[in-house]
Design an enzyme around this catalytic site. Structure first.
Site, mmCIF file in Angstrom:
data_model
loop_
_atom_site.group_PDB
_atom_site.id
_atom_site.type_symbol
_atom_site.label_atom_id
_atom_site.label_comp_id
_atom_site.label_asym_id
_atom_site.label_seq_id
_atom_site.Cartn_x
_atom_site.Cartn_y
_atom_site.Cartn_z
ATOM 1 N N ASP A 45 0.727 -1.198 0.014
ATOM 2 C CA ASP A 45 -0.063 -0.067 0.104
ATOM 3 C C ASP A 45 0.725 1.314 0.023
ATOM 4 O O ASP A 45 1.903 1.126 0.404
ATOM 5 C CB ASP A 45 -1.038 -0.021 1.165
ATOM 6 C CG ASP A 45 -2.266 -0.947 1.214
ATOM 7 O OD1 ASP A 45 -1.975 -1.907 0.471
ATOM 8 O OD2 ASP A 45 -3.090 -1.035 2.049
ATOM 9 N N HIS A 189 3.784 -2.324 3.379
ATOM 10 C CA HIS A 189 3.860 -1.064 3.073
ATOM 11 C C HIS A 189 5.269 -0.734 2.197
ATOM 12 O O HIS A 189 6.376 -0.795 2.800
ATOM 13 C CB HIS A 189 3.664 0.048 3.957
ATOM 14 C CG HIS A 189 2.190 -0.083 4.601
ATOM 15 N ND1 HIS A 189 2.076 -1.102 5.421
ATOM 16 C CD2 HIS A 189 1.096 0.411 4.207
ATOM 17 C CE1 HIS A 189 0.760 -1.119 5.922
ATOM 18 N NE2 HIS A 189 0.117 -0.047 5.173
#
Length: 461
Positions: A45, A189
């Site tokens: 993400d 991430h």
């Protein structure tokens, strides 16, 4: 003031709390976990990031691993070369809004604009659009799950707190290896510039990921794109452990739902009809819906005082857990309601706050047979209230009945909420003092016919 508070509670509940609860715990309209023995999904993400995303792509290429990148539109617009490289090297690109902002804090039209902007960037750089979407922090709102517009919302089955540098690469690797198995959707991430993250945190993620990929290679586990894992969903059947996990998740959902109901009862002072084992609660309200023709040219009109009934969801869940069919559940409800309507009539007569009410009413998806008790069943008028009620009651029905999902799929044309209404004089005539005996005799015959209906239904099943 009470009406304003009520509407604020309704809006926050329907727009935010319930969608988040059922999507995270119950997996309603979202993809969280695949069904594969040898394949798992790495998802990243918040990128692309000019420092860490290129290093991540190098690492994935070295291990011949495919991943899914949920990109923030504004970051993708700044670094189109990284977006193009993701696409060229065979990774899946999904949408993570144009800016990293919670869907709870935006209007539905704003969320749609964010998604459209990000897809426009992706299409302009890669020449292809995408149908995969992950909302920031995994938080969905009512409109996200009620109408997905053809998009597939992807959440995750495991996350590791890799946005914090304090965890360290060693501890992060240990957490990730504990979750390394087929079907897992891992949340990581590749950018540390979002709210609450540490800028240098992706460096630890890269070190831990390299160890994970090496161990996965030894175990002959493959990292695949989310769409690849998604396609396995309809092919493989759930294992016994997954079924057990689903049971645990459902119990958790039921607990959360009942806590929400308890809060609702306290805030809006709902009263139980019976002191013990009540089937519904009631309160006085002013009717705000369209005019309803009840019977004998009597109308329920906007502004009329009414008594609003709410089924006790704990009792419904208990009944649904033992019901053998929808018919069986409906008959049990009719019998219990029949026994408690005299209690309701008695309470109303002796409650000065209930004087002048014109009718009792409820909105329910279980509306087979209430006519036998003197209720009338009416269609809900089209509009926002019907749409919200339909989504809410379908979610509730999935919880209270063990075959709720199957019933909703097989009988979606008839499983719709309807308005159930009874004039006050009908309630008093049938269930208070002299009218009660006449009603009991008629209803006992109805109950016998229902027993035969239930037996025939169960034999058919």
């Amino acid at each position: 003031m009470q009406t304003l508070l009520l509407w604020m509670f309704y809006i926050s509940t329907f727009y935010a709390f319930i969608p988040a609860l059922v999507s995270r715990i119950f997996g309603f309209r979202v993809f969280r976990r695949g069904k594969s023995e040898q394949e798992y999904a790495l998802t990243f993400d918040d990128g692309p990031d000019p420092v860490y995303t290129s290093q991540l792509l190098d690492l994935l290429k070295r291990f011949d691993a495919k991943a899914t990148f949920f990109v923030v539109g504004i970051n993708a617009e700044k670094h189109p070369e990284l977006l193009k490289r993701m696409h060229d090297e065979g990774h899946l690109i999904g949408i993570h809004n144009y800016v990293h902002k919670s869907n709870w804090l935006m209007r539905p039209v704003t969320v749609r604009r964010q998604i459209a902007q990000t897809e426009s960037v992706i299409r302009r750089v890669t020449g292809e659009g995408t149908t995969f979407y992950r909302p920031p922090w995994g938080i969905v709102n009512f409109f996200d799950i009620s109408n997905t517009h053809g998009r597939r919302i992807v959440l995750w089955s495991s996350m590791f707190g890799d946005w914090k540098a304090s965890i360290g690469a060693k501890q992060l690797a240990e957490r990730m290896l504990k979750k390394l198995r087929g079907g897992e959707v891992m949340l990581l991430h590749d950018c540390g510039t979002t709210l609450g993250a540490d800028v240098e945190a992706p460096q630890n993620m890269l070190i831990a990921l390299e160890k994970l990929l090496r161990v996965a290679q030894e175990r002959q586990l493959r990292s695949v794109r989310v769409d690849t894992l998604f396609c396995r969903q309809s092919v493989n059947k759930p294992t016994a452990s997954e079924m057990s996990s689903t049971g645990w998740l459902k119990r958790t959902l039921v607990f959360g739902w009942l806590q929400y109901e308890r809060l609702f009862h306290v805030l809006f002072r709902l009263r139980p009809v019976s002191k013990e084992d009540t089937i519904f609660y009631y309160r006085r309200r002013i009717y705000h819906g369209p005019n309803v023709n009840m019977e004998n040219s009597r109308w329920l009109e906007k502004g009329d005082p009414i008594i609003e009934l709410h089924f006790d969801n704990r009792k419904l869940f208990q009944l649904g857990s033992t019901a053998k069919s929808m018919v069986h559940l409906a008959i049990q409800l009719i019998r219990i309601v029949k026994k408690q309507l005299p209690d309701l009539a008695q309470r109303i007569v002796h409650d000065s706050e209930m004087k002048g009410v014109k009718a009792i009413y409820a909105v329910s998806m279980i509306h087979r047979g209430p006519e036998k008790l003197g209720f009338q069943v009416r269609e809900l008028p089209k509009g926002l209230f019907k749409h919200v009620s339909t989504v809410y009651l379908k979610l509730l029905f999935r919880v209270i009945h063990p075959l709720g999902s199957e019933q909703l799929s097989e009988k979606k044309d008839v499983m719709v909420p309807k308005l159930i209404v009874m004039p006050m004089d009908t309630l008093f005539d049938r269930f208070h003092q002299g009218g009660l005996h006449r009603s009991d005799e008629a209803l006992e015959q109805t109950a016998q016919r229902d027993d035969v209906h239930t037996l025939n239904s169960e034999m058919t099943e």
